[in-house]
Design a protein around this motif. Structure first.
Motif, short mmCIF file in Angstrom:
data_model
loop_
_atom_site.label_atom_id
_atom_site.label_comp_id
_atom_site.label_asym_id
_atom_site.label_seq_id
_atom_site.Cartn_x
_atom_site.Cartn_y
_atom_site.Cartn_z
N ALA A 61 0.78 -1.31 0.10
CA ALA A 61 -0.09 0.09 0.02
C ALA A 61 0.84 1.38 -0.12
CB ALA A 61 -0.76 -0.06 1.29
N ILE A 62 0.29 2.18 -0.71
CA ILE A 62 1.10 3.61 -0.64
C ILE A 62 0.13 4.50 -0.08
CG2 ILE A 62 1.74 5.60 -2.06
CD1 ILE A 62 2.48 3.82 -4.58
N HIS A 63 0.59 5.14 1.07
CA HIS A 63 0.18 5.74 2.19
C HIS A 63 -0.54 4.69 3.26
CE1 HIS A 63 -0.42 9.24 -0.57
NE2 HIS A 63 0.09 9.93 0.42
N GLY A 84 3.84 11.48 2.18
CA GLY A 84 3.74 13.00 2.60
C GLY A 84 2.58 13.33 3.52
N THR A 85 1.33 12.80 3.27
CA THR A 85 0.19 13.23 4.10
C THR A 85 0.29 12.13 5.26
OG1 THR A 85 -0.86 13.48 2.06
CG2 THR A 85 -2.21 13.05 4.01
N ASP A 86 0.95 11.03 5.18
CA ASP A 86 0.91 10.26 6.45
C ASP A 86 1.94 11.22 7.44
OD1 ASP A 86 -0.36 7.87 5.71
OD2 ASP A 86 1.57 7.51 4.38
N ILE A 87 2.95 11.73 7.18
CA ILE A 87 3.89 12.48 8.05
C ILE A 87 3.41 13.70 8.57
CG2 ILE A 87 6.55 12.82 8.30
CD1 ILE A 87 5.84 9.80 8.55
N ASN A 88 3.04 14.43 7.60
CA ASN A 88 2.76 15.83 7.65
C ASN A 88 1.33 16.23 7.99
OD1 ASN A 88 5.48 16.42 6.70
ND2 ASN A 88 4.94 16.15 4.55
N GLU A 89 0.45 15.62 7.82
CA GLU A 89 -0.97 15.71 7.95
C GLU A 89 -1.64 14.55 8.77
OE1 GLU A 89 -1.86 18.97 6.99
OE2 GLU A 89 -0.16 19.30 6.10
N ASP A 90 -1.51 13.64 8.53
CA ASP A 90 -2.71 12.49 9.19
C ASP A 90 -2.32 12.22 10.63
OD1 ASP A 90 -4.28 12.50 6.96
OD2 ASP A 90 -3.33 10.72 6.13
N VAL A 91 -0.84 12.57 10.84
CA VAL A 91 -0.56 12.33 12.27
C VAL A 91 -1.20 13.14 13.13
CG1 VAL A 91 1.55 11.05 11.84
CG2 VAL A 91 1.64 13.61 11.97
N LYS A 92 -1.57 14.47 12.55
CA LYS A 92 -2.33 15.37 13.67
C LYS A 92 -3.73 15.01 14.10
CE LYS A 92 0.23 19.00 10.88
NZ LYS A 92 0.00 20.18 9.93
N SER A 230 4.15 23.90 -2.07
CA SER A 230 3.27 23.27 -1.08
C SER A 230 3.74 23.68 0.17
CB SER A 230 3.55 21.57 -1.33
OG SER A 230 3.21 21.54 -2.65
N LEU A 231 2.50 23.52 1.06
CA LEU A 231 2.71 23.72 2.74
C LEU A 231 3.46 22.46 3.19
CD1 LEU A 231 -0.63 25.07 3.65
CD2 LEU A 231 1.34 26.32 3.52
N SER A 232 3.43 21.43 2.45
CA SER A 232 4.10 20.17 2.98
C SER A 232 4.50 19.06 1.73
CB SER A 232 3.61 19.22 4.08
OG SER A 232 2.27 18.87 3.64
N GLU A 233 5.39 18.27 1.77
CA GLU A 233 5.64 17.46 0.72
C GLU A 233 6.10 16.10 1.42
OE1 GLU A 233 4.85 17.05 -2.33
OE2 GLU A 233 4.40 18.95 -3.22
N GLY A 234 6.09 15.07 0.63
CA GLY A 234 6.59 13.77 1.14
C GLY A 234 8.04 13.50 0.22
N MET A 235 7.69 13.50 -0.88
CA MET A 235 8.64 13.59 -2.03
C MET A 235 7.87 13.85 -3.43
SD MET A 235 11.75 11.02 -3.20
CE MET A 235 12.93 11.26 -1.59
N SER A 236 8.28 15.19 -3.85
CA SER A 236 7.45 15.54 -5.15
C SER A 236 7.94 14.88 -6.27
CB SER A 236 7.65 16.86 -5.21
OG SER A 236 7.06 17.33 -6.63
N ALA A 237 7.04 13.91 -6.97
CA ALA A 237 7.11 13.47 -8.20
C ALA A 237 7.65 14.62 -9.32
CB ALA A 237 6.12 12.24 -8.54
N ALA A 238 6.79 15.52 -9.15
CA ALA A 238 7.10 16.62 -10.08
C ALA A 238 8.32 17.16 -10.13
CB ALA A 238 5.99 17.85 -10.00
N ILE A 239 8.72 17.49 -8.76
CA ILE A 239 10.44 17.91 -8.83
C ILE A 239 11.46 17.15 -9.40
CG2 ILE A 239 12.20 18.42 -7.08
CD1 ILE A 239 10.04 19.65 -5.43
N LEU A 240 11.06 15.65 -8.86
CA LEU A 240 12.01 14.81 -9.60
C LEU A 240 12.01 14.55 -10.94
CD1 LEU A 240 11.44 11.83 -6.98
CD2 LEU A 240 13.24 13.54 -7.08
#
Length: 326
Positions: A61-63, A84-92, A230-240
């Protein structure tokens, strides 16, 4: 081996392209991998029934929250990939954090894209330290005077697509060759409407709905630079992808972006709109800087985001998932 692979599969998003790529890695090792959209699932029992009917041997699973929770209450071994949502958002959210802890307790392995992400995950879930592996996203080898800055993102608040709009509008008023194109899927309908309203009378900023991946890559190549606000990112595929296509990147200075961009070496990091404009103008006036950044970024992708290494990692982790005891 039959693998059930869960991920959010909205077309032309980073999650979707990452899932397709990892699926190809597993199939190249001889596994049968069935990709399912986690956004269409309701509960773990629904997946348990699917596992029983289709006789899957393992899950991925991703996420951890969005997809990994559906693999709970199943008897197949599984692994998860942090988003990124796991680490930056959902943990809240206390309930989501509790669910993610349960998922990580049952998972045979977990993958973090960066060392920073791994350290944060280890602090949040110390019981899972031995399970967390680092594997950066791999990249496939992909064969006028208007300066188009391209912001690629799903339209939702965490991507903050309006962050640079005012600065671009003012810049475009002085220099008509400067344009910002915001492109991506309309993920949040309400927020999308807000964006459309705010951009209605803004010159120099264009909103483009999602387009096929091949067309997006062509657009990246024609752009002057790719932007991330972005306000938060895990690893941006667009940047890569921009780095791989040798297009310079200007990104907001947040942990997820700073983990893959070294300022003035593989890209440019900004902390506010005023600094963005200053750095963008510098990039336009200093061709040597642009050349250095794109060359270093391409080398960085080759060294740290190898498609071949990513393939080996996921093939090995799935093998471990089946052969090691909990």
């Amino acid at each position: 081996m039959r693998i059930l692979f869960l991920a959010c599969l909205r077309a032309n998003t980073g999650n979707s392209t990452t899932a397709d790529r990892i699926k190809s890695h597993l199939e190249a090792a001889g596994h049968e991998c069935e990709l399912r959209d986690s956004a269409g699932l309701q509960c773990p029992l629904e997946v348990a029934k699917l596992v029983s009917q289709r006789k899957f041997d393992a899950g991925l699973a991703i996420h951890v929250y969005k997809a990994g929770r559906f693999l709970l209450a199943n008897r197949i071994p599984f692994g998860v990939i942090f988003g990124g949502t796991d680490i930056n958002e959902d943990v809240k959210n206390e309930e989501k954090y509790r669910v993610m802890r349960a998922v990580l307790e049952d998972a045979r392995f977990a993958v973090a894209f960066t060392n920073k992400m791994k350290k944060v995950a280890e602090k949040l879930w110390p019981q899972a330290i031995s399970k967390i592996h680092i594997q950066p996203q791999g990249m496939l080898q992909i064969p006028g005077k208007t300066h188009i800055f391209l912001l690629i993102c799903g339209l939702r608040r965490v991507k903050d697509p309006l962050y640079l709009v005012e600065a671009f509008a003012e810049w475009h008023e002085r220099e008509s060759s400067i344009c910002l194109a915001i492109i991506g899927p309309m993920v949040d309908p309400l927020f999308t409407n807000e964006v459309k309203v705010q951009l209605h009378n803004v010159d120099g900023v264009h909103l483009i709905e999602e387009i096929p991946q091949a067309d997006l890559q062509a657009l990246i190549k024609r752009s002057f630079a790719v932007v991330n606000s972005s306000l938060s990112e895990g690893m941006s595929a667009a940047i890569l992808e921009a780095m791989d296509l040798e297009v310079p990147v200007l990104a907001r200075n947040i942990p997820g972006n700073a983990a893959i961009i070294r300022h003035e070496h593989t890209g440019l990091l900004f902390s506010n709109p005023k600094e963005f404009v200053k750095l963008a103008k510098r990039l336009m006036s200093e061709p040597d800087l642009k050349r250095k950044i794109t060359n270093n970024a391409k080398n960085y992708i080759s060294a740290h985001h190898s498609w071949e290494l990513e393939r080996k990692t996921y093939q090995n982790l799935v093998h471990i998932c089946l052969t090691e005891e909990l």
